[in-house]
Design an enzyme around this catalytic site. Structure first.
Site, mmCIF file in Angstrom:
data_model
loop_
_atom_site.group_PDB
_atom_site.id
_atom_site.type_symbol
_atom_site.label_atom_id
_atom_site.label_comp_id
_atom_site.label_asym_id
_atom_site.label_seq_id
_atom_site.Cartn_x
_atom_site.Cartn_y
_atom_site.Cartn_z
ATOM 1 N N GLY A 1 -1.404 -38.456 -31.928
ATOM 2 C CA GLY A 1 -0.086 -38.989 -31.462
ATOM 3 C C GLY A 1 0.890 -38.755 -32.622
ATOM 4 O O GLY A 1 0.967 -38.544 -33.741
ATOM 5 N N GLU A 2 2.368 -38.916 -32.101
ATOM 6 C CA GLU A 2 3.701 -38.655 -33.025
ATOM 7 C C GLU A 2 4.046 -40.318 -33.169
ATOM 8 O O GLU A 2 4.455 -40.658 -32.037
ATOM 9 C CB GLU A 2 4.567 -37.640 -32.227
ATOM 10 C CG GLU A 2 5.858 -37.713 -32.964
ATOM 11 C CD GLU A 2 5.909 -37.628 -34.517
ATOM 12 O OE1 GLU A 2 5.199 -36.780 -35.037
ATOM 13 O OE2 GLU A 2 6.661 -38.301 -35.094
ATOM 14 N N SER B 1 3.416 -40.464 -40.582
ATOM 15 C CA SER B 1 3.461 -38.992 -40.734
ATOM 16 C C SER B 1 4.216 -38.485 -39.418
ATOM 17 O O SER B 1 3.768 -38.890 -38.296
ATOM 18 C CB SER B 1 2.143 -38.399 -40.716
ATOM 19 O OG SER B 1 2.245 -36.946 -40.953
ATOM 20 N N CYS C 1 -0.571 -36.149 -27.348
ATOM 21 C CA CYS C 1 0.402 -35.991 -28.014
ATOM 22 C C CYS C 1 1.380 -35.068 -27.471
ATOM 23 O O CYS C 1 1.003 -34.313 -26.794
ATOM 24 C CB CYS C 1 0.192 -35.557 -29.484
ATOM 25 S SG CYS C 1 1.651 -35.273 -30.575
ATOM 26 N N SER D 1 5.288 -33.420 -41.605
ATOM 27 C CA SER D 1 4.551 -32.051 -41.372
ATOM 28 C C SER D 1 5.299 -30.982 -41.226
ATOM 29 O O SER D 1 5.815 -30.633 -40.285
ATOM 30 C CB SER D 1 3.805 -32.491 -40.099
ATOM 31 O OG SER D 1 2.976 -33.574 -40.217
ATOM 32 N N LEU D 2 5.632 -30.367 -42.231
ATOM 33 C CA LEU D 2 6.545 -29.294 -42.260
ATOM 34 C C LEU D 2 5.875 -27.699 -42.087
ATOM 35 O O LEU D 2 6.258 -27.115 -40.974
ATOM 36 C CB LEU D 2 7.056 -29.180 -43.917
ATOM 37 C CG LEU D 2 8.396 -28.134 -43.936
ATOM 38 C CD1 LEU D 2 9.330 -28.788 -43.312
ATOM 39 C CD2 LEU D 2 8.600 -27.881 -45.450
ATOM 40 N N HIS D 3 4.604 -27.348 -42.680
ATOM 41 C CA HIS D 3 3.801 -26.330 -42.288
ATOM 42 C C HIS D 3 4.668 -24.862 -42.451
ATOM 43 O O HIS D 3 3.821 -23.793 -42.302
ATOM 44 C CB HIS D 3 3.354 -26.557 -41.047
ATOM 45 C CG HIS D 3 2.463 -28.055 -40.769
ATOM 46 N ND1 HIS D 3 1.511 -28.196 -41.648
ATOM 47 C CD2 HIS D 3 2.538 -28.725 -39.819
ATOM 48 C CE1 HIS D 3 1.072 -29.424 -41.144
ATOM 49 N NE2 HIS D 3 1.701 -29.492 -39.992
ATOM 50 N N ASN E 1 -7.912 -26.821 -40.394
ATOM 51 C CA ASN E 1 -9.217 -27.095 -39.500
ATOM 52 C C ASN E 1 -9.109 -26.297 -38.371
ATOM 53 O O ASN E 1 -8.412 -26.926 -37.347
ATOM 54 C CB ASN E 1 -9.386 -28.492 -39.412
ATOM 55 C CG ASN E 1 -9.768 -29.140 -40.637
ATOM 56 O OD1 ASN E 1 -10.601 -29.023 -41.377
ATOM 57 N ND2 ASN E 1 -8.808 -30.493 -40.849
ATOM 58 N N CYS F 1 2.146 -28.921 -31.060
ATOM 59 C CA CYS F 1 1.914 -28.063 -32.265
ATOM 60 C C CYS F 1 0.509 -27.060 -31.891
ATOM 61 O O CYS F 1 -0.448 -27.506 -31.586
ATOM 62 C CB CYS F 1 1.616 -28.668 -33.303
ATOM 63 S SG CYS F 1 3.133 -29.824 -33.813
ATOM 64 N N CYS G 1 -7.602 -43.659 -40.782
ATOM 65 C CA CYS G 1 -6.325 -42.802 -40.227
ATOM 66 C C CYS G 1 -6.540 -43.279 -38.803
ATOM 67 O O CYS G 1 -7.506 -43.186 -37.913
ATOM 68 C CB CYS G 1 -6.941 -41.313 -40.228
ATOM 69 S SG CYS G 1 -6.068 -39.986 -39.528
HETATM 70 N N1 SAH Z 1 2.118 -36.363 -35.140
HETATM 71 C C1 SAH Z 1 2.254 -36.583 -36.702
HETATM 72 C C2 SAH Z 1 0.882 -37.238 -37.135
HETATM 73 C C3 SAH Z 1 -0.324 -36.766 -36.642
HETATM 74 S S1 SAH Z 1 -0.899 -35.377 -37.580
HETATM 75 C C4 SAH Z 1 2.418 -35.266 -37.650
HETATM 76 O O1 SAH Z 1 2.389 -34.259 -37.078
HETATM 77 O O2 SAH Z 1 2.665 -35.701 -38.770
HETATM 78 C C5 SAH Z 1 -1.530 -35.478 -39.117
HETATM 79 C C6 SAH Z 1 -1.402 -34.250 -39.941
HETATM 80 O O3 SAH Z 1 -2.418 -33.156 -39.490
HETATM 81 C C7 SAH Z 1 -0.082 -33.716 -39.525
HETATM 82 O O4 SAH Z 1 0.277 -32.949 -40.872
HETATM 83 C C8 SAH Z 1 -0.355 -32.254 -38.830
HETATM 84 O O5 SAH Z 1 0.037 -31.301 -38.769
HETATM 85 C C9 SAH Z 1 -1.873 -32.077 -39.217
HETATM 86 N N2 SAH Z 1 -2.879 -31.173 -38.640
HETATM 87 C C10 SAH Z 1 -2.793 -31.164 -37.242
HETATM 88 N N3 SAH Z 1 -3.645 -30.338 -36.867
HETATM 89 C C11 SAH Z 1 -4.215 -29.636 -38.020
HETATM 90 C C12 SAH Z 1 -5.287 -28.736 -38.402
HETATM 91 N N4 SAH Z 1 -5.958 -28.260 -37.139
HETATM 92 N N5 SAH Z 1 -5.737 -28.458 -39.665
HETATM 93 C C13 SAH Z 1 -4.942 -29.015 -40.457
HETATM 94 N N6 SAH Z 1 -4.008 -30.029 -40.375
HETATM 95 C C14 SAH Z 1 -3.724 -30.324 -38.994
#
Ligand code: SAH
Length: 394
Positions: free
Chosen positions: A211-212, A245, A156, A268-270, A344, A160, A149
Site C-alpha cells: 500500500g501507499e 515511505s 495498492c 521512493s525515487l528510483h 527483488n 509501479c 514492516c
Molecule cells: N508505497 C510506498 C511504500 C511501500 S513499498 C512506497 O512506494 O514508498 C516500500 C519500498 O519497496 C518502496 O521504496 C518501493 O519502491 C520498494 N519496492 C517495491 N517493489 C520492489 C522490488 N521489487 N524490489 C525492491 N524494492 C521494491
C-alpha cells in the site's frame, strides 16, 4: 513486467488523492485506471478499540453501561501489556468481558500463515481481514534493533511496474486498528520470545509493506499517534523509529510536515530523471522529481529529520553511472540518505537486480559527492518477504 508495458503517455486525467469515487475491481485482467487514487468504501471493517481516541474509548465503554475508568483498564491491557484477548483481562468482571469483547475487540486480523527465514529472525505473516482481503507484515530482528514492516492498504493503486503489490491494484484502505494490530502482534511476539534470539523489544516500524500510506493519510496519521502516545494510551514507541515511505504524494508530504510528528520520511525515487521515473513510479506524471524532492527538503527542514531516498537498483534500467551522477547532484548538500535496494524480481518480471560492479560504481559516485548511501540487505528473500515482494496470494 517490463517498462514497455507502461503506457508512455500520461494516464487519463484523474481527480487526485481527495477524490472518493469507488475503485474499480482489480482482479487479474480487469480494466483499472493506471493510477488509482480513489478511496474505496467497500469492506469497512468493524469498529475496534484501537480505532478510537482516548476520549472516544471512554464514550464507547460508557455507552456499554461501563464506568469510564474501564477504558483505561482496557488501554493498559491492549497497549501496555499487548493483551488482545478480553477473556484474559482478569481485573474486569468476568460477566462484562463478553460484551466488551464483542463490541470493542472484534478479530480484525486472522493469521493465515507465518513463514520464517534468516534463522528465525525474519517472520512474514499473511493476514486475512474480515472481508477476505489479504495483507502481509514482516518482522525483522537485527542485533541492535527489531523492525516491523506493515501494510497500510490491501493492494495498492500506484501501479509501479516492478512492485508485486503494484500489480494487484487497490482493494481498499486498512483501518487504524487493522494497521495498529500488525504492530501490536509484532511487539508481543518479540516480548514473548517467539522470535529467534530470545525476548526483545520492538524499536522500529516502517510503512513499507503493501500500500501507499499517503493515500490512506488520515488513518496513517492516526496510527502514528497510537504508536507514539505513551502507555496506556498508545504503544510509547519513538517517532524517530517510525518511517513513512511514499511514492511522492506532494500535498500529503507537506501535510505530514505540519502534524508535529517527527517520523522519518522515505521517498521512493528510483530514478533521478522524469523520463524514467514516469515509467517506474507512474505518479511521477503528476508530481515530478523536482517537486517531490522540494517537498522532501521542506520536510527535512521542518523536522530536522534526514529523508531517506529509496532507490531499487534495476539492471541496465536505472543503474547507469550518469544516473548516479545526476542523483548525486540532486542530493548533494541535502539532509538525505540514499537506500539502494537490490531489485527483488517479482514473478514473471524480466527485470533483475543490478550487477555488483554497477552497484559498487553507483555507490562510489554518490559518495564522491558526499551523499550518504547504504545498500539495503534483502531480508526474507527466500520467503518472498523482501521489499516489494508482498503479493499476499492466499
Ligand atoms: N508505497 C510506498 C511504500 C511501500 S513499498 C512506497 O512506494 O514508498 C516500500 C519500498 O519497496 C518502496 O521504496 C518501493 O519502491 C520498494 N519496492 C517495491 N517493489 C520492489 C522490488 N521489487 N524490489 C525492491 N524494492 C521494491
Amino acid at each position: 513486467m517490463t517498462a514497455s508495458h507502461v503506457p508512455s503517455s500520461p494516464p487519463p486525467a484523474h481527480p487526485g488523492p481527495s477524490a472518493t469515487q469507488p475503485a474499480s475491481p482489480a482482479g487479474p485482467g480487469s480494466a483499472r485506471p493506471l493510477l488509482d487514487l480513489a478511496t474505496p468504501r467497500r469492506g469497512k471493517p468493524p469498529r475496534h478499540f484501537a480505532d478510537l481516541s482516548a476520549q472516544a474509548r471512554r464514550e464507547a465503554v460508557e455507552h456499554l453501561g461501563e464506568p469510564a475508568y474501564r477504558a483505561r483498564q482496557l488501554s493498559t491491557h491492549y497497549f501496555g501489556r499487548l493483551e488482545t484477548d478480553v477473556a484474559a483481562m482478569t481485573d474486569i468482571p468476568a460477566s462484562r468481558r463478553p460484551a466488551l469483547a464483542a463490541s470493542l475487540f472484534p478479530e480484525l486480523l486472522h493469521r493465515v500463515r507465518a513463514l520464517t527465514a534468516d534463522a528465525g529472525t525474519t517472520v512474514k505473516t499473511l493476514w486475512r481481514l474480515h472481508d477476505g482481503a489479504l495483507v502481509e507484515s514482516v518482522l525483522m530482528r537485527y542485533p541492535d534493533r527489531a523492525t516491523v514492516c506493515i501494510s497500510s492498504q490491501a493492494g495498492c493503486g500506484m501501479a509501479c511496474p516492478f512492485c508485486a503489490t503494484g500489480q494487484q491494484g487497490l482493494t481498499r484502505n486498512l483501518s487504524t486498528a487493522e494497521i495498529v494490530g500488525q504492530v501490536v502482534d509484532a511487539a508481543r511476539a518479540l516480548r514473548d520470545g517467539d522470535i529467534a534470539g530470545g525476548r526483545g523489544r520492538l524499536s522500529n516500524v516502517v510503512f513499507m509493506g503493501m500500500g501507499e500510506p499517503m493515500a490512506n493519510y488520515r488513518t496513517v496519521v492516526d496510527v502514528v499517534h497510537r504508536l507514539v502516545d505513551p502507555a496506556p494510551d498508545g504503544l510509547g514507541l519513538s517517532a524517530r523509529g517510525i518511517t513513512v515511505s511514499t511514492v511522492g504524494l506532494v500535498p500529503r508530504i507537506d501535510q505530514l510536515r505540519t502534524e508535529g510528528l517527527p517520523v522519518t520520511l522515505a521517498v521512493s525515487l528510483h530514478a533521478p530523471d522524469d523520463e524514467l521515473r514516469d515509467e517506474l513510479v507512474p505518479i511521477n506524471t503528476r508530481w515530478k522529481v523536482g517537486e517531490v524532492l522540494a517537498a522532501a527538503w521542506r520536510y527535512a527542514e521542518a523536522t530536522g529529520r534526514r529523508v531517506s531516498i529509496e532507490y531499487a537498483m534495476i539492471r541496465d534500467i536505472n543503474d547507469q553511472a550518469w544516473r548516479a551522477d545526476l542523483l548525486g547532484r540532486l542530493l548533494a548538500g541535502r539532509l538525505a540518505h540514499v537506500n539502494l535496494i537490490p531489485l527483488n524480481p517479482t514473478p514473471g518480471s524480466k527485470w533483475t537486480a543490478s550487477r555488483r560492479s554497477d552497484e559498487a560504481e553507483f555507490v562510489r559516485r554518490l559518495k564522491a559527492r558526499g551523499v550518504p548511501v547504504t545498500v539495503r540487505d534483502t531480508r526474507g528473500r527466500d520467503i518472498d518477504g523482501a521489499c516489494g515482494q508482498l503479493a499476499a496470494t492466499g
